[in-house]
Write a protein that holds these residues in place. Structure first.
Motif, PDB file in Angstrom:
ATOM      1  N   ILE A 142       4.494  11.018   7.940  1.00 46.75           N
ATOM      2  CA  ILE A 142       4.655  10.319   6.657  1.00 46.75           C
ATOM      3  C   ILE A 142       4.845  11.331   5.531  1.00 46.75           C
ATOM      4  CG2 ILE A 142       3.472   8.883   4.932  1.00 46.75           C
ATOM      5  CD1 ILE A 142       2.127   7.451   7.374  1.00 46.75           C
ATOM      6  N   ILE A 143       4.047  12.383   5.532  1.00 47.32           N
ATOM      7  CA  ILE A 143       4.130  13.408   4.492  1.00 47.32           C
ATOM      8  C   ILE A 143       5.501  14.087   4.530  1.00 47.32           C
ATOM      9  CG2 ILE A 143       3.177  15.659   3.790  1.00 47.32           C
ATOM     10  CD1 ILE A 143       1.550  13.110   3.026  1.00 47.32           C
ATOM     11  N   GLY A 144       5.989  14.355   5.727  1.00 50.04           N
ATOM     12  CA  GLY A 144       7.327  14.947   5.854  1.00 50.04           C
ATOM     13  C   GLY A 144       8.401  14.045   5.286  1.00 50.04           C
ATOM     14  N   GLY A 160      -3.800   6.081   4.534  1.00 49.20           N
ATOM     15  CA  GLY A 160      -5.178   5.658   4.769  1.00 49.20           C
ATOM     16  C   GLY A 160      -5.425   5.200   6.195  1.00 49.20           C
ATOM     17  N   GLY A 161      -6.328   5.879   6.880  1.00 47.56           N
ATOM     18  CA  GLY A 161      -6.743   5.470   8.206  1.00 47.56           C
ATOM     19  C   GLY A 161      -5.804   5.848   9.334  1.00 47.56           C
ATOM     20  N   GLN A 205       1.101   4.474  -4.720  1.00 49.76           N
ATOM     21  CA  GLN A 205       0.372   3.368  -4.097  1.00 49.76           C
ATOM     22  C   GLN A 205       0.771   3.165  -2.642  1.00 49.76           C
ATOM     23  OE1 GLN A 205       1.306   0.148  -6.737  1.00 49.76           O
ATOM     24  NE2 GLN A 205      -0.115   0.829  -8.331  1.00 49.76           N
ATOM     25  N   VAL A 206       2.051   3.232  -2.365  1.00 49.97           N
ATOM     26  CA  VAL A 206       2.535   3.063  -0.999  1.00 49.97           C
ATOM     27  C   VAL A 206       2.038   4.203  -0.116  1.00 49.97           C
ATOM     28  CG1 VAL A 206       4.623   3.073   0.440  1.00 49.97           C
ATOM     29  CG2 VAL A 206       4.533   1.671  -1.622  1.00 49.97           C
ATOM     30  N   ALA A 207       2.089   5.416  -0.629  1.00 49.91           N
ATOM     31  CA  ALA A 207       1.614   6.573   0.147  1.00 49.91           C
ATOM     32  C   ALA A 207       0.142   6.423   0.500  1.00 49.91           C
ATOM     33  CB  ALA A 207       1.855   7.864  -0.635  1.00 49.91           C
ATOM     34  N   ASN A 262      13.239   3.813 -11.252  1.00 48.09           N
ATOM     35  CA  ASN A 262      12.904   3.838 -12.665  1.00 48.09           C
ATOM     36  C   ASN A 262      11.548   4.488 -12.878  1.00 48.09           C
ATOM     37  OD1 ASN A 262      10.974   1.848 -12.021  1.00 48.09           O
ATOM     38  ND2 ASN A 262      12.484   0.242 -12.322  1.00 48.09           N
ATOM     39  N   ALA A 263      11.067   4.450 -14.093  1.00 44.75           N
ATOM     40  CA  ALA A 263       9.816   5.135 -14.439  1.00 44.75           C
ATOM     41  C   ALA A 263       8.620   4.630 -13.624  1.00 44.75           C
ATOM     42  CB  ALA A 263       9.545   4.997 -15.936  1.00 44.75           C
ATOM     43  N   SER A 264       8.604   3.370 -13.240  1.00 46.60           N
ATOM     44  CA  SER A 264       7.458   2.835 -12.495  1.00 46.60           C
ATOM     45  C   SER A 264       7.524   3.145 -10.996  1.00 46.60           C
ATOM     46  CB  SER A 264       7.334   1.327 -12.716  1.00 46.60           C
ATOM     47  OG  SER A 264       8.432   0.655 -12.158  1.00 46.60           O
ATOM     48  N   PHE A 265       8.644   3.659 -10.537  1.00 46.41           N
ATOM     49  CA  PHE A 265       8.784   3.958  -9.108  1.00 46.41           C
ATOM     50  C   PHE A 265       7.811   5.034  -8.657  1.00 46.41           C
ATOM     51  CE2 PHE A 265      10.592   5.866  -5.313  1.00 46.41           C
ATOM     52  CZ  PHE A 265      10.936   4.758  -4.570  1.00 46.41           C
ATOM     53  N   ALA A 266       7.535   6.015  -9.502  1.00 42.85           N
ATOM     54  CA  ALA A 266       6.588   7.084  -9.142  1.00 42.85           C
ATOM     55  C   ALA A 266       5.211   6.495  -8.847  1.00 42.85           C
ATOM     56  CB  ALA A 266       6.509   8.134 -10.248  1.00 42.85           C
TER      57      ALA A 266
END
Length: 119
Positions: free
Chosen positions: A52-54, A42-43, A35-37, A26-30
């Motif tokens: 992760i980026i892939g 981080g670190g 936040q998860v990314a 839904n709209a909040s998933f983006a």
């Protein structure tokens, strides 16, 4: 992203999974993706970040191409994913250019905003 990694991007597995979780796309998933990314990246070591980026990029492609659900949500999630990827790739590298192309395609198909702004 875990299914993407475990199943090597097999759309025969990914799309049915997305179908079952459609209520969460839904709209909040983006925002959740952002936040998860940030937490995942981080670190971490550069090899892990690259992996992760892939996964984020491949997941964004799958969500953008996911025919079921609300197209506007799918595209907004994909745009967010591509922006995350671009901020973690070497500018003007081949992979960065591929992601720019994916982002351009998403903006071209975007439902939200004005056509002129998206173009």
């Amino acid at each position: 992203m875990q299914a993407q990694q475990d199943r090597n991007g097999d759309i025969g597995v990914i799309y049915p999974m997305l179908e079952g979780l459609q209520h969460l796309i839904n709209a909040s998933f983006a925002e959740t993706l952002q936040q998860v990314a940030e937490k995942l990246i981080g670190g971490e070591k550069s090899e892990t970040i690259s992996s992760i980026i892939g996964l984020i990029e491949n997941s964004s492609i799958h969500i953008r191409n996911f025919a079921t659900g609300k197209k506007s949500n799918n595209i907004e999630i994909a745009i967010t994913g591509y922006q995350i990827v671009l901020s973690n790739r070497e500018p003007r590298s081949e992979k960065w250019t591929q992601t720019q192309n994916n982002l351009a395609t998403a903006y071209n198909n975007r439902v939200n905003g004005s056509l002129a702004e998206n173009l």
